[in-house]
Design a protein around this motif. Sequence first.
Motif, short mmCIF file in Angstrom:
data_model
loop_
_atom_site.label_atom_id
_atom_site.label_comp_id
_atom_site.label_asym_id
_atom_site.label_seq_id
_atom_site.Cartn_x
_atom_site.Cartn_y
_atom_site.Cartn_z
N TYR A 33 0.83 -1.20 0.00
CA TYR A 33 0.00 0.00 0.00
C TYR A 33 0.87 1.26 0.00
O TYR A 33 0.67 2.17 -0.80
N GLN A 34 1.86 1.30 0.89
CA GLN A 34 2.75 2.46 0.97
C GLN A 34 3.57 2.61 -0.32
O GLN A 34 3.78 3.73 -0.78
N ALA A 35 4.03 1.50 -0.89
CA ALA A 35 4.78 1.57 -2.15
C ALA A 35 3.91 2.13 -3.27
O ALA A 35 4.38 2.93 -4.10
N SER A 39 4.47 5.55 -5.37
CA SER A 39 4.59 5.56 -6.84
C SER A 39 3.64 6.58 -7.47
O SER A 39 3.91 7.07 -8.57
N PHE A 40 2.52 6.89 -6.79
CA PHE A 40 1.57 7.85 -7.33
C PHE A 40 1.98 9.29 -7.10
O PHE A 40 1.52 10.20 -7.78
N ARG A 41 2.79 9.52 -6.10
CA ARG A 41 3.18 10.88 -5.77
C ARG A 41 4.12 11.42 -6.86
O ARG A 41 5.16 10.85 -7.13
N SER A 42 3.73 12.54 -7.44
CA SER A 42 4.56 13.11 -8.49
C SER A 42 5.76 13.85 -7.91
O SER A 42 6.79 13.95 -8.54
N HIS A 43 5.62 14.37 -6.71
CA HIS A 43 6.71 15.05 -6.02
C HIS A 43 6.26 15.33 -4.60
O HIS A 43 5.10 15.13 -4.26
N ASN A 143 -4.20 8.49 -7.73
CA ASN A 143 -3.84 7.61 -8.84
C ASN A 143 -3.98 8.39 -10.15
O ASN A 143 -5.08 8.71 -10.57
N PRO A 144 -2.87 8.68 -10.84
CA PRO A 144 -2.96 9.48 -12.07
C PRO A 144 -3.79 8.81 -13.15
O PRO A 144 -4.40 9.48 -13.98
#
Length: 183
Positions: A33-35, A39-43, A143-144
């Motif tokens: 879940y944390q991974a 991965s969704f965070r752009s910055h 989620n992009p």
Amino acid sequence: MMCKFSVEYVFGSLDKALAAELFDFWNLNQASYQAELKSFRSHGDLSEIEPLLSKQKVLKRQPGAIARNQEGSIVGVVFVVLRELEAHLNLGSHAYFQRMYVLPQARSSRLANQLYKKFLEGFIGSVELRDHRASTLMAENINPGLQEGFMRRYFARLGFTMLGSNRLGGEVWLLKLRNQFIF
């Protein structure tokens, strides 16, 4: 072949058995879940999960709804966190902040839709179980792949209003809640 599942609303009805099941679920799935969140965070700083909310501690974290596979194992959960809001947001003193996680192998639009609708239906109607200080439910779509027109229309049909995007790349949505002070 479509996997069968069941969905249940559990906000305010956490017993020892369900608490143990959820503890086991998160023990097994917290890292993935944390991974996925990362991965969704752009910055930005991953430790700032709810960037619009104050840095004060979580007041209460609760499961809202769960999905089970045909064997009875939890495969998805909607959970809510009660937090204090920054005064400058003009959204009241407190809000519930909601997230949903479904195991990758169980994901389907049908399951996600039923899980989320069951949660919303129950949560909106649970005026007596919610903290009376919280007049909003906030959701961050990070989620992009879901930041598309179809998802925005879905949230709007459910009664949410888009507040905008935050500096971490998520879309922040708000649903006004009816509340009352019960003593």
